[in-house]
Write an enzyme that holds these catalytic residues in place. Sequence first.
Site, PDB file in Angstrom:
ATOM      1  N   ASP A   1      -7.413   3.371 -12.517  1.00  0.00           N
ATOM      2  CA  ASP A   1      -7.754   3.770 -11.146  1.00  0.00           C
ATOM      3  C   ASP A   1      -7.703   2.586 -10.194  1.00  0.00           C
ATOM      4  O   ASP A   1      -7.462   1.448 -10.599  1.00  0.00           O
ATOM      5  CB  ASP A   1      -9.134   4.439 -11.133  1.00  0.00           C
ATOM      6  CG  ASP A   1     -10.159   3.635 -11.913  1.00  0.00           C
ATOM      7  OD1 ASP A   1     -10.168   2.399 -11.739  1.00  0.00           O
ATOM      8  OD2 ASP A   1     -10.920   4.216 -12.714  1.00  0.00           O
TER       9      ASP A   1
ATOM     10  N   ASP B   1      11.531   7.127  -3.946  1.00  0.00           N
ATOM     11  CA  ASP B   1      11.977   7.811  -5.154  1.00  0.00           C
ATOM     12  C   ASP B   1      13.303   8.540  -4.904  1.00  0.00           C
ATOM     13  O   ASP B   1      13.467   9.207  -3.879  1.00  0.00           O
ATOM     14  CB  ASP B   1      10.887   8.829  -5.527  1.00  0.00           C
ATOM     15  CG  ASP B   1      11.055   9.411  -6.911  1.00  0.00           C
ATOM     16  OD1 ASP B   1      10.948   8.655  -7.888  1.00  0.00           O
ATOM     17  OD2 ASP B   1      11.306  10.627  -7.006  1.00  0.00           O
TER      18      ASP B   1
ATOM     19  N   HIS C   1       8.886   2.407 -15.559  1.00  0.00           N
ATOM     20  CA  HIS C   1       8.125   3.445 -16.242  1.00  0.00           C
ATOM     21  C   HIS C   1       9.021   4.575 -16.752  1.00  0.00           C
ATOM     22  O   HIS C   1       8.508   5.568 -17.259  1.00  0.00           O
ATOM     23  CB  HIS C   1       7.082   4.013 -15.267  1.00  0.00           C
ATOM     24  CG  HIS C   1       7.739   4.657 -14.079  1.00  0.00           C
ATOM     25  ND1 HIS C   1       8.465   3.926 -13.147  1.00  0.00           N
ATOM     26  CD2 HIS C   1       7.832   5.947 -13.697  1.00  0.00           C
ATOM     27  CE1 HIS C   1       8.964   4.746 -12.247  1.00  0.00           C
ATOM     28  NE2 HIS C   1       8.603   5.985 -12.555  1.00  0.00           N
ATOM     29  N   ASP C   2      10.339   4.459 -16.571  1.00  0.00           N
ATOM     30  CA  ASP C   2      11.241   5.560 -16.935  1.00  0.00           C
ATOM     31  C   ASP C   2      12.061   5.303 -18.183  1.00  0.00           C
ATOM     32  O   ASP C   2      12.798   6.201 -18.618  1.00  0.00           O
ATOM     33  CB  ASP C   2      12.225   5.826 -15.778  1.00  0.00           C
ATOM     34  CG  ASP C   2      11.569   6.575 -14.632  1.00  0.00           C
ATOM     35  OD1 ASP C   2      10.595   7.305 -14.889  1.00  0.00           O
ATOM     36  OD2 ASP C   2      12.024   6.421 -13.492  1.00  0.00           O
TER      37      ASP C   2
ATOM     38  N   ASN D   1     -13.940   3.467 -14.595  1.00  0.00           N
ATOM     39  CA  ASN D   1     -15.078   4.398 -14.723  1.00  0.00           C
ATOM     40  C   ASN D   1     -15.154   5.115 -16.066  1.00  0.00           C
ATOM     41  O   ASN D   1     -15.901   6.079 -16.219  1.00  0.00           O
ATOM     42  CB  ASN D   1     -15.066   5.417 -13.577  1.00  0.00           C
ATOM     43  CG  ASN D   1     -13.805   6.286 -13.599  1.00  0.00           C
ATOM     44  OD1 ASN D   1     -12.961   6.131 -14.498  1.00  0.00           O
ATOM     45  ND2 ASN D   1     -13.673   7.171 -12.638  1.00  0.00           N
TER      46      ASN D   1
ATOM     47  N   ASP E   1      -8.889   0.907 -16.153  1.00  0.00           N
ATOM     48  CA  ASP E   1      -9.809   2.013 -15.882  1.00  0.00           C
ATOM     49  C   ASP E   1     -11.199   1.445 -15.577  1.00  0.00           C
ATOM     50  O   ASP E   1     -11.763   0.721 -16.398  1.00  0.00           O
ATOM     51  CB  ASP E   1      -9.855   2.922 -17.127  1.00  0.00           C
ATOM     52  CG  ASP E   1     -10.886   4.024 -16.992  1.00  0.00           C
ATOM     53  OD1 ASP E   1     -11.273   4.345 -15.844  1.00  0.00           O
ATOM     54  OD2 ASP E   1     -11.301   4.564 -18.031  1.00  0.00           O
TER      55      ASP E   1
ATOM     56  N   GLU F   1      15.238   3.709  -4.684  1.00  0.00           N
ATOM     57  CA  GLU F   1      15.714   3.951  -6.059  1.00  0.00           C
ATOM     58  C   GLU F   1      16.968   4.813  -5.996  1.00  0.00           C
ATOM     59  O   GLU F   1      16.943   5.919  -5.449  1.00  0.00           O
ATOM     60  CB  GLU F   1      14.656   4.673  -6.890  1.00  0.00           C
ATOM     61  CG  GLU F   1      15.121   4.899  -8.314  1.00  0.00           C
ATOM     62  CD  GLU F   1      14.536   6.137  -9.003  1.00  0.00           C
ATOM     63  OE1 GLU F   1      14.524   6.172 -10.238  1.00  0.00           O
ATOM     64  OE2 GLU F   1      14.096   7.081  -8.292  1.00  0.00           O
TER      65      GLU F   1
ATOM     66  N   ASP G   1       4.745   4.249  -3.655  1.00  0.00           N
ATOM     67  CA  ASP G   1       5.887   5.031  -4.111  1.00  0.00           C
ATOM     68  C   ASP G   1       5.928   6.280  -3.237  1.00  0.00           C
ATOM     69  O   ASP G   1       4.975   7.067  -3.227  1.00  0.00           O
ATOM     70  CB  ASP G   1       5.653   5.424  -5.578  1.00  0.00           C
ATOM     71  CG  ASP G   1       6.922   5.447  -6.374  1.00  0.00           C
ATOM     72  OD1 ASP G   1       7.908   5.990  -5.863  1.00  0.00           O
ATOM     73  OD2 ASP G   1       6.918   4.958  -7.517  1.00  0.00           O
TER      74      ASP G   1
END
Length: 532
Positions: free
Chosen positions: A31, A197, A324-325, A25, A23, A262, A100
Amino acid sequence: MTESYLWWRDGVIYQIYPRSFMDSNGDGIGDLRGIISKLDYVASLGVDAIWLSPINVSPMRDFGYDVADYENIDPSFGTMQDFELMLSEAHQRGLKIMLDLVINHTSDQHAWFKESRSSRDNPKADWYIWKDQIPNNWAGAFGGSGWQWDEKRKQFYFHAFLKEQPDLNWRNADARRALMDVMRYWFSKGVDGFRLDVVNAYYKDAQFRSNPRPFSLNPFKLGSPFLAQTHLYDRDQPELHDAYREMRSITDSYPERAMLGEMLGDDPTRLTRYTDHDQLHLIYSPAPTETAWRPDHFHKLISAWDAATASNPEARVCYLLSNHDRPRHVSRYGNDSLAMQRAKVAAMLLFTLRGTPSIYMGEEIAMPDAKLSRSELQDPASKTYYPFYNRDGARTPMQWAPLPHAGFTNGKPWLRVGETYQTINVANQNEYPDSVLNFYRALMRFRKGSLALRRGAFSMIEQKSRDVLMYQRKIGDRRLVIALNFFAREAVAQLPKGKWKRVFPTRIGGDTVEGALRLTPFEASIYEESDH
Ligand code: NOJ
């Protein structure tokens, strides 16, 4: 053999979950400027490409996998200028960028869906899948029926995931053209590829037949219609091949671009049909993330995938152990005092298979899942299936340093930092030559220099020991053997005929060995035939 080095075939992919990487900010959300500040780190790993989980405008119901505008950046991640800067900074460091691309469905906030739902005869009326009555038993992966009543249009629409993620109608030529334009838009900006995806779900059965539901007493299947069904009619339709061919010809009209699909499902013979010279460059299925830490289980999985791709030199699988799943593999394999050693064996496995490895941010430091309570969860699917399914544990911020919030943010992170950050972080592991981080770096360097690992044929070497997995990679007359001891006890393995010399990690003196090989606990080594 002097074939050219192709990033997607010879290289390694690094997946960044942008919300949790860095991050810049202080708003607690990772970000693009944060990513830019860490590109030197990513390059220092020796990876070739970054796959960014979605950064498009999104109401974030599924944290970016619900896109409301394909051609703009979500303000929480930054601006288009930030994106362009990130792309050029990545390219300067020799890193490719893969976006993605989520085009099985959009967000219900996308202008296309707003128009589509506004009446039954607007220009986009047929861009989504609308029915007067629920035609079948198709379910949503995140719970319940896949069919949702819409008050405005007074019809049902289909959604394979959340009800806020309506599925696009790939049978509508205008919708399909608009999606192809999205690909062209990003390729023209200089993006190097896409991770697509749920790419085998684009088309549904033209007759809308119900999926079979085999009888089962499995509690997961009883609790989820989606898991209980055999997905004959809501994915893997024959029309996919032509769609991939069209996408491939667009991709090939730009130099050195690639698509990674995927795949839902785990049947290698079915899924590998989609990777070919005129279809997808790479495919991956979640199967390796669902395989237990046992040599026999990996033996079965790898043999099946290898057999399914062996006959087609253009077919290419991407292997990943974490994303991430699913819970991170360090946690799945038992996050105990031996986790670091096990993580090195797992890395050796990943980088030496016949395929393109993809690593998930944080796995290079053996980051485990955070232990989040139900009230800390953000992901709707994790809330629904808690405690059986939890994606947020793997989505907590990257652990950079033993600083507040692991050095990820100056503000309050959107998801709390994992409890291990004081000890497991990049800054600490940078300092230790023996760390998992430096092991990843060394292994990727070795892989880059080894044509046998990048391109060689694969074959299993059967073993008596149930603790060991051994296989060979061969190109021309060069042979490598990879020996993995999965557990914390010594094991004996049998080398193939010949004299072998350990080349990774190197042993002082470098003696040659023949026949029986004693493996120390968690040994993960590469041997080369010694007359080379
Ligand atoms: C697969 C993605 O990896 C997952 O995070 C997402 O929720 C679903 N597709 C729906 O887009």
